[in-house]
Motif scaffolding. Structure first.
Motif, mmCIF file in Angstrom:
data_model
loop_
_atom_site.group_PDB
_atom_site.id
_atom_site.type_symbol
_atom_site.label_atom_id
_atom_site.label_comp_id
_atom_site.label_asym_id
_atom_site.label_seq_id
_atom_site.Cartn_x
_atom_site.Cartn_y
_atom_site.Cartn_z
ATOM 1 N N VAL A 1 36.824 33.854 28.759
ATOM 2 C CA VAL A 1 36.134 34.353 27.553
ATOM 3 C C VAL A 1 35.072 33.353 27.104
ATOM 4 O O VAL A 1 33.957 33.740 26.749
ATOM 5 N N ASP A 2 35.368 32.074 27.164
ATOM 6 C CA ASP A 2 34.379 31.056 26.807
ATOM 7 C C ASP A 2 33.169 31.131 27.742
ATOM 8 O O ASP A 2 32.021 30.987 27.302
ATOM 9 N N GLY A 3 33.439 31.373 29.029
ATOM 10 C CA GLY A 3 32.328 31.483 29.991
ATOM 11 C C GLY A 3 31.475 32.695 29.684
ATOM 12 O O GLY A 3 30.234 32.634 29.756
ATOM 13 N N ILE A 4 32.076 33.816 29.385
ATOM 14 C CA ILE A 4 31.331 35.037 29.063
ATOM 15 C C ILE A 4 30.499 34.836 27.800
ATOM 16 O O ILE A 4 29.329 35.204 27.743
ATOM 17 N N ILE A 5 31.107 34.200 26.791
ATOM 18 C CA ILE A 5 30.363 33.948 25.543
ATOM 19 C C ILE A 5 29.202 33.001 25.808
ATOM 20 O O ILE A 5 28.115 33.179 25.260
ATOM 21 N N GLY A 6 29.420 32.028 26.671
ATOM 22 C CA GLY A 6 28.347 31.087 26.995
ATOM 23 C C GLY A 6 27.206 31.788 27.707
ATOM 24 O O GLY A 6 26.007 31.485 27.470
ATOM 25 N N GLU A 7 27.470 32.740 28.607
ATOM 26 C CA GLU A 7 26.413 33.480 29.293
ATOM 27 C C GLU A 7 25.655 34.389 28.332
ATOM 28 O O GLU A 7 24.443 34.567 28.467
ATOM 29 N N ILE A 8 26.367 34.955 27.370
ATOM 30 C CA ILE A 8 25.737 35.844 26.410
ATOM 31 C C ILE A 8 24.761 35.063 25.525
ATOM 32 O O ILE A 8 23.678 35.543 25.199
ATOM 33 N N LYS A 9 25.123 33.835 25.162
ATOM 34 C CA LYS A 9 24.276 33.011 24.298
ATOM 35 C C LYS A 9 22.994 32.628 24.994
ATOM 36 O O LYS A 9 21.984 32.411 24.354
ATOM 37 N N ARG A 10 22.956 32.552 26.314
ATOM 38 C CA ARG A 10 21.752 32.122 27.042
ATOM 39 C C ARG A 10 20.782 33.202 27.125
ATOM 40 O O ARG A 10 20.085 33.883 26.952
#
Length: 156
Positions: free
Chosen positions: A147-156
């Protein structure tokens, strides 16, 4: 709801309170004659005046401690007998409740060997539950990382 040992302790506390209340009632409401204090002893004639004062103070304090009790109010013999029966029934009921709680405590009717076997079974169950918990925590960490990885990709 409280566990059985807590219930048992509460019942013992209630029984002690009932004993106190019963004795207090019987003391205050019986129609027997009251006990009288012995007459104060005359202070010994002593050359030391402070010793005489100490005896007088002790006698005065001793008599005041007995006057602290509330005034006795006797009941009629019928009312007193009825109250005695009710107090006795309440005490019997509470002791039966205590006996029941003691009889349903775990291990009262099982031998030491059965108790040890049951403890071993519970120990195995506890270890299995701890393993399941450990696996669930590891899985939670994996999902949290995703989930942290997905949120990090969304922020970029």
């Amino acid at each position: 709801m409280a566990d059985r040992l807590t219930q048992l302790q509460d019942c013992y506390d209630q029984l002690a309170t009932q004993f106190y209340a019963s004795i207090r009632y019987l003391t205050l409401h019986h129609n027997s004659s009251a006990l009288t204090l012995p007459p104060p002893s005359s202070p010994q004639h002593n050359h030391n005046n402070s010793n005489s004062n100490a005896n007088a103070n002790f006698n005065h304090e001793h008599q005041e401690s007995f006057s602290y009790l509330p005034e006795k109010r006797p009941d009629t013999p019928t009312a007193f007998a009825s109250a005695q029966r009710e107090l006795a029934q309440d005490l019997l009921l509470k002791t039966k409740q205590i006996e029941y709680l003691i009889s349903v405590l775990p291990g009262v009717e099982s031998s030491q060997e059965k108790q040890e076997v049951r403890i071993a079974e519970l120990d195995v169950e506890l270890r299995e539950a701890l393993e399941e918990r450990k696996k669930a925590e590891e899985e939670r960490e994996i999902w949290l990382g995703r989930v942290d990885g997905i949120i990090g990709e969304i922020k970029r």
